[in-house]
Design an enzyme around this catalytic site. Structure first.
Site, short mmCIF file in Angstrom:
data_model
loop_
_atom_site.label_atom_id
_atom_site.label_comp_id
_atom_site.label_asym_id
_atom_site.label_seq_id
_atom_site.Cartn_x
_atom_site.Cartn_y
_atom_site.Cartn_z
N CYS A 285 0.88 -1.18 0.00
CA CYS A 285 0.00 0.00 0.00
C CYS A 285 0.92 1.23 0.00
O CYS A 285 2.14 1.12 0.14
CB CYS A 285 -0.88 -0.01 1.26
SG CYS A 285 0.07 0.08 2.77
N GLU B 102 -0.24 0.46 16.32
CA GLU B 102 -0.81 1.71 15.77
C GLU B 102 -1.78 2.35 16.78
O GLU B 102 -1.74 3.56 17.01
CB GLU B 102 -1.54 1.42 14.46
CG GLU B 102 -2.13 2.69 13.86
CD GLU B 102 -3.03 2.43 12.67
OE1 GLU B 102 -2.71 1.56 11.84
OE2 GLU B 102 -4.06 3.12 12.55
N SER C 281 1.60 -11.75 8.90
CA SER C 281 0.93 -10.51 8.47
C SER C 281 -0.58 -10.66 8.66
O SER C 281 -1.24 -11.47 7.99
CB SER C 281 1.26 -10.24 7.00
OG SER C 281 0.25 -9.45 6.41
S1 SF4 Z 1 -2.78 3.62 6.77
FE1 SF4 Z 1 -1.84 1.58 6.80
S2 SF4 Z 1 -2.86 0.46 5.15
FE2 SF4 Z 1 -3.27 2.65 4.81
S3 SF4 Z 1 -1.66 3.34 3.41
FE3 SF4 Z 1 -0.97 3.75 5.50
S4 SF4 Z 1 0.25 1.94 6.06
FE4 SF4 Z 1 -1.02 1.36 4.29
#
Ligand code: SF4
Length: 294
Positions: A13, A130, A222
């Protein structure tokens, strides 16, 4: 004819791509300087093959700030707690910040809400790094709720603000918003969900329905890859979660004309390419078409 259909969203991503290129750049610049060892606070991504490549480039994974005594520390895409950042600064470690900008936005909203007197509702897994990093930005003494029960039982506060872990589902966010509206007189909502996960899941399930056999590529550690494999398997029982092309056997694709390929957000492109080459080798002599799905 054999067909290999690859989900267009398969692989890195935006946030992971950015974190890896920051790590690559740092390794390219500082590798080999013994005064400037490079650390990553936890694996930069949940993919053992990619982490091994970064280690060969001189990036050492450590589990905590205590293990870093000098040099540089790369902060991975899902961020770091405020106290860990402060500890690094105190030790005069150079911080290379690869926090995904979407995560930074969730941290900023949480801090702003707490400063403006809102209780903060954080939708997400409280044990995930996170979410820990988002919560750490909430000012001390402000009520924090991470479950529906905590919202229902929240004492004192009249108003609340809601933020979400970037990988949460919209339905879960709405369940927390509804409960907050029952409990608080005023509710502010920031939709901090990143659509990378949803897009990948939608594409992969569509593809799993079309393929005779389906491959989901990515680390066994993952979470987003495992979830992808689960939802594909619910649609296509011939779904295989593999880390690399070396695990592919002839029986996995026996009788299949259309093979679908998808990959988690932490799976590098070279691993996807490796699977395509492996399938081509297995089908040597056949006409093969490789194309993107969606
Ligand atoms: S928030 Fe997480 S899933 Fe979305 S772009 Fe950023 S790293 Fe990737």
């Amino acid at each position: 004819m054999k067909r290999i259909l690859i989900a267009r969203s398969a692989g890195f991503c935006f946030g992971v791509k950015r974190a890896i290129s920051i790590a690559d750049e740092t390794a390219g610049r500082d590798r080999g300087d013994p005064r400037e060892p490079i650390h990553s606070l936890g694996p930069i991504i949940h993919n053992p093959q990619a982490v091994e490549r970064l280690e060969k480039k001189g990036i050492r994974v450590v589990g905590s700030v205590e293990e870093i005594t000098c040099g540089k520390a790369i902060i991975r895409s899902h961020g770091v707690t405020r106290s860990d950042r402060a500890a690094l600064e105190k030790k005069r470690i150079s911080i290379i910040d690869a926090t995904c900008p979407f995560v930074t936005k969730a941290q900023d909203h949480a801090r702003m809400l707490s400063r403006e007197g809102y209780a903060v509702v954080v939708v997400g897994d409280p044990n995930h790094p996170e979410v820990k990093s988002i919560i750490s930005y909430i000012e001390e003494g402000v009520p924090v709720c991470t479950s529906l029960d905590e919202i229902a039982g929240a004492k004192g506060a009249r108003k609340a603000g809601v933020v979400a872990q970037t990988t949460q589902s919209f339905d879960n966010l709405m369940a927390f918003v509804a409960e907050s509206m029952r409990r608080f007189a005023e509710v502010r909502v920031f939709n901090t969900i990143c659509n990378a996960t949803t897009l990948r899941q939608e594409e992969s399930t569509g593809l799993a329905g079309k393929a005779d056999a389906m491959f989901v590529l990515g680390g066994y550690n993952s979470a987003n890859t495992r979830r992808l494999a689960e939802i594909c398997a619910a649609i296509n029982p011939r779904t295989h979660h593999i880390e690399t092309e070396e695990e592919v056997t002839r029986s996995m694709v026996a009788g299949a004309s259309v093979v679908g390929v998808t990959a988690g957000a932490s799976t590098p492109q070279w691993i996807i390419d490796g699977l395509v080459e492996r399938l081509k080798a297995l089908w040597k002599g056949e006409e093969i078409e490789v194309s993107f799905y969606r």
